[in-house]
Design an enzyme around this catalytic site. Sequence first.
Site, short mmCIF file in Angstrom:
data_model
loop_
_atom_site.label_atom_id
_atom_site.label_comp_id
_atom_site.label_asym_id
_atom_site.label_seq_id
_atom_site.Cartn_x
_atom_site.Cartn_y
_atom_site.Cartn_z
CG HIS A 358 -2.01 -0.85 1.14
ND1 HIS A 358 -1.98 -2.09 1.66
CD2 HIS A 358 -3.50 -0.58 0.47
CE1 HIS A 358 -3.15 -2.56 1.43
NE2 HIS A 358 -3.90 -2.01 0.74
N GLY A 359 2.02 1.12 0.63
CA GLY A 359 2.97 2.15 0.71
C GLY A 359 3.67 2.32 2.02
#
Length: 422
Positions: A358-359
């Site tokens: 996701h990051g």
Amino acid sequence: MTPYVDLHYFLFLLYPLAALVVLALFGLLRRPVVLLVSIAMLLFQYGDPLGLSESTVAGLGQLGFLVVYATGSVAIVLAYAAIRRRHAGGAPFYAAIALALAPLVILKVYPLLHGFLLAAPASTTSNGTVVLPGVPAVTTGFFDAFGFLGISYMTLRVIDAIIVLHDGVVTGILRPADVASYLLFAPTISAGPIDRFHHFTTSLDALPPRGWNAVGNVDAGIQRIAQGFLYKFIIASLIYQQWLTPAARHHGLFSSISYMYAFSMYLFFDFAGYSAFAIGVGHFLGVRVPENFNAPFLSRNFREMWDRWHITLSWWLRDHVYMRFMLTAARHKWFGGNRQRAHHIGLLLTMGLMGCWHGLQPQYVLYGLYQGTMLVAYDVVERWNKRRRVLPEGRLGDVLGVILTFNLFCFGLLIFSGWLFR
């Protein structure tokens, strides 16, 4: 133009859907049509010929990167398929995986190294960004110049194609058009669900649904698109306006609890709405897009939750990360052959990677580790309860499990939202 976010996109979508209905009724919905329609939709989405987007230049930049990345990815898959037929060793496989991952890793790491990617806003999802009052937004300049909406999802599809070739699930001569259709499948390119290469090509093999046999696909597609409108534009919109936004304006324990539940409900209906749209449009193209949600908030434990929430991502990680880790650990007798320890480390590794996917901002990494910890905790408690028989079972145990799992999972989504890092 971001798919499925406003009425303009759906007005545009009427044209390819109407054309697909006509083609299907006459038995003309074939492999090349799937690819051509996807390309046309993507050109419209990124090229924005009607000037509906706020930044057409940024869209064209993303389109250019998409073309380069997709072309390179198709070449990697085809090259590995050719090498695999002559050489079954591990070096070409790992090289292909590394090449497929490199752009995504650069996209995630480079901004952090240069210090201009701020903390993600409290309402960031994998589908887009909703800026709430008093919450900082992400700097997007680097993304506009390097990357495109959906690169995280496409990277997983490229890796899946390489893995099934390596494992011999897909054999024979690959059609370049099939690989391109799989990677560029417009309904799912921006926010999933994440289809598998073997499943996708099997759907293509079933084309075309002729004559009135196509009516069932159209009917199913309309129903899922209607469900998407209900979830995203009615329920999620009401939650956002009447609950999430007011909760974001306040501070304190009770405001945080309210925000936690509001964000969890909003994220589910927003993301499930996106998935319903993708599945519905996929029906028009004759492709059965896999389900992504199955009443997740009725899960009795975290293991069941990840069989119901973001299903295609969790199953992708289970098959391609967790199972491979467990097999490698058993083969090399890691952890002294202690399977339970390997299981727990595999869960933490898998969910940690999920968070990083996701990051690399702290909330995403912590979110992944939290989910892994909850899965390990459930496994420990389940094993303990099998010996001691302390916790209630049957209907009462199920109800208590649903309540506990729901609240703990919502806390995980509060971490994911970035609220705790404001």
